[in-house]
Scaffold this motif. Sequence first.
Motif, PDB file in Angstrom:
ATOM      1  N   ASP A  14      22.691  55.522  31.692  1.00  6.31           N
ATOM      2  CA  ASP A  14      21.929  55.609  30.435  1.00  6.31           C
ATOM      3  C   ASP A  14      22.869  55.895  29.274  1.00  6.31           C
ATOM      4  N   ARG A  15      23.786  56.824  29.470  1.00  2.00           N
ATOM      5  CA  ARG A  15      24.730  57.218  28.404  1.00  2.00           C
ATOM      6  C   ARG A  15      25.674  56.079  28.027  1.00  2.00           C
ATOM      7  N   ALA A  16      26.038  55.255  28.997  1.00  2.00           N
ATOM      8  CA  ALA A  16      27.003  54.180  28.758  1.00  2.00           C
ATOM      9  C   ALA A  16      26.355  52.876  28.284  1.00  2.00           C
ATOM     10  N   ALA A  17      25.051  52.784  28.339  1.00  2.93           N
ATOM     11  CA  ALA A  17      24.350  51.513  28.116  1.00  2.93           C
ATOM     12  C   ALA A  17      24.662  50.864  26.774  1.00  2.93           C
ATOM     13  N   GLU A  18      24.620  51.622  25.708  1.00  3.94           N
ATOM     14  CA  GLU A  18      24.832  51.045  24.377  1.00  3.94           C
ATOM     15  C   GLU A  18      26.247  50.484  24.213  1.00  3.94           C
ATOM     16  N   ARG A  19      27.225  51.039  24.881  1.00  2.03           N
ATOM     17  CA  ARG A  19      28.618  50.586  24.752  1.00  2.03           C
ATOM     18  C   ARG A  19      28.970  49.479  25.747  1.00  2.03           C
ATOM     19  N   TYR A  20      28.136  49.269  26.750  1.00  8.23           N
ATOM     20  CA  TYR A  20      28.448  48.323  27.810  1.00  8.23           C
ATOM     21  C   TYR A  20      28.711  46.916  27.262  1.00  8.23           C
ATOM     22  N   VAL A  22      29.783  46.013  24.417  1.00  7.41           N
ATOM     23  CA  VAL A  22      31.013  45.978  23.628  1.00  7.41           C
ATOM     24  C   VAL A  22      32.255  46.150  24.504  1.00  7.41           C
ATOM     25  N   ASP A  23      32.180  47.087  25.449  1.00 12.97           N
ATOM     26  CA  ASP A  23      33.358  47.444  26.238  1.00 12.97           C
ATOM     27  C   ASP A  23      33.530  46.629  27.517  1.00 12.97           C
ATOM     28  N   ILE A  24      32.430  46.258  28.148  1.00 13.40           N
ATOM     29  CA  ILE A  24      32.505  45.643  29.476  1.00 13.40           C
ATOM     30  C   ILE A  24      32.171  44.154  29.472  1.00 13.40           C
ATOM     31  N   GLU A  25      31.133  43.769  28.764  1.00 10.28           N
ATOM     32  CA  GLU A  25      30.688  42.372  28.801  1.00 10.28           C
ATOM     33  C   GLU A  25      31.793  41.372  28.444  1.00 10.28           C
ATOM     34  N   PRO A  26      32.631  41.621  27.437  1.00 13.00           N
ATOM     35  CA  PRO A  26      33.697  40.652  27.141  1.00 13.00           C
ATOM     36  C   PRO A  26      34.673  40.450  28.302  1.00 13.00           C
ATOM     37  N   VAL A  27      34.874  41.479  29.088  1.00 12.79           N
ATOM     38  CA  VAL A  27      35.785  41.387  30.234  1.00 12.79           C
ATOM     39  C   VAL A  27      35.109  40.674  31.401  1.00 12.79           C
ATOM     40  N   LEU A  28      33.828  40.979  31.630  1.00 12.35           N
ATOM     41  CA  LEU A  28      33.120  40.404  32.771  1.00 12.35           C
ATOM     42  C   LEU A  28      32.607  38.985  32.526  1.00 12.35           C
ATOM     43  N   GLY A  29      32.438  38.597  31.277  1.00 13.97           N
ATOM     44  CA  GLY A  29      31.865  37.291  30.968  1.00 13.97           C
ATOM     45  C   GLY A  29      32.446  36.143  31.774  1.00 13.97           C
ATOM     46  N   PRO A  30      33.749  35.936  31.747  1.00 11.45           N
ATOM     47  CA  PRO A  30      34.325  34.836  32.531  1.00 11.45           C
ATOM     48  C   PRO A  30      34.103  34.996  34.040  1.00 11.45           C
ATOM     49  N   LEU A  31      34.132  36.216  34.515  1.00 15.06           N
ATOM     50  CA  LEU A  31      33.898  36.452  35.942  1.00 15.06           C
ATOM     51  C   LEU A  31      32.457  36.138  36.321  1.00 15.06           C
ATOM     52  N   ILE A  32      31.520  36.453  35.446  1.00 19.30           N
ATOM     53  CA  ILE A  32      30.105  36.205  35.708  1.00 19.30           C
ATOM     54  C   ILE A  32      29.847  34.707  35.853  1.00 19.30           C
ATOM     55  N   ARG A  33      30.431  33.904  34.979  1.00 23.76           N
ATOM     56  CA  ARG A  33      30.248  32.447  35.089  1.00 23.76           C
ATOM     57  C   ARG A  33      30.745  31.941  36.438  1.00 23.76           C
ATOM     58  N   ASP A  34      31.902  32.412  36.883  1.00 26.72           N
ATOM     59  CA  ASP A  34      32.426  32.017  38.188  1.00 26.72           C
ATOM     60  C   ASP A  34      31.536  32.526  39.316  1.00 26.72           C
ATOM     61  N   PHE A  35      31.022  33.748  39.158  1.00 26.70           N
ATOM     62  CA  PHE A  35      30.153  34.329  40.170  1.00 26.70           C
ATOM     63  C   PHE A  35      28.879  33.505  40.333  1.00 26.70           C
TER      64      PHE A  35
END
Length: 127
Positions: A14-20, A22-35
């Motif tokens: 819950d505490r990390a949700a608002e930053r996710y 900004v902080d995580i999605e840009p890194v995971l985006g390419p991996l998610i497409r491959d997944f």
Amino acid sequence: MNRNTLKLVEYLFDRAAERYAVDIEPVLGPLIRDFVAYAAPRRSDRVLDIGSGIGILARAVAPYVRQVVGLDISHGSLRVGRKTPSPLNVQYVQADIHHLPVPRGGISLVLAHFGLNATFPNDSMRA
């Protein structure tokens, strides 16, 4: 997983949700497409996205399937996911992976992109 541990996991996410996004999605985006490509979803699939968080994977797989249920224990993460524009075939559900609120046989594809890191896999992976 005991109730105190579940509450701690929920609180932390819950505490990390608002930053996710900004902080995580840009890194995971390419991996998610491959997944998604690796999962080879079919148009007829009803997908359960375990540990959906803010819905990155749910939104990515949605164009390829009939329905997606993004499941997460964190109300905060799901709130952010619901605020983000999503395809109409995506719904978000708050629940504990150890007690899934989906009918047996109602899901044809289960995905988790880090959704098992806060579970007891021997319990959460039982049919």
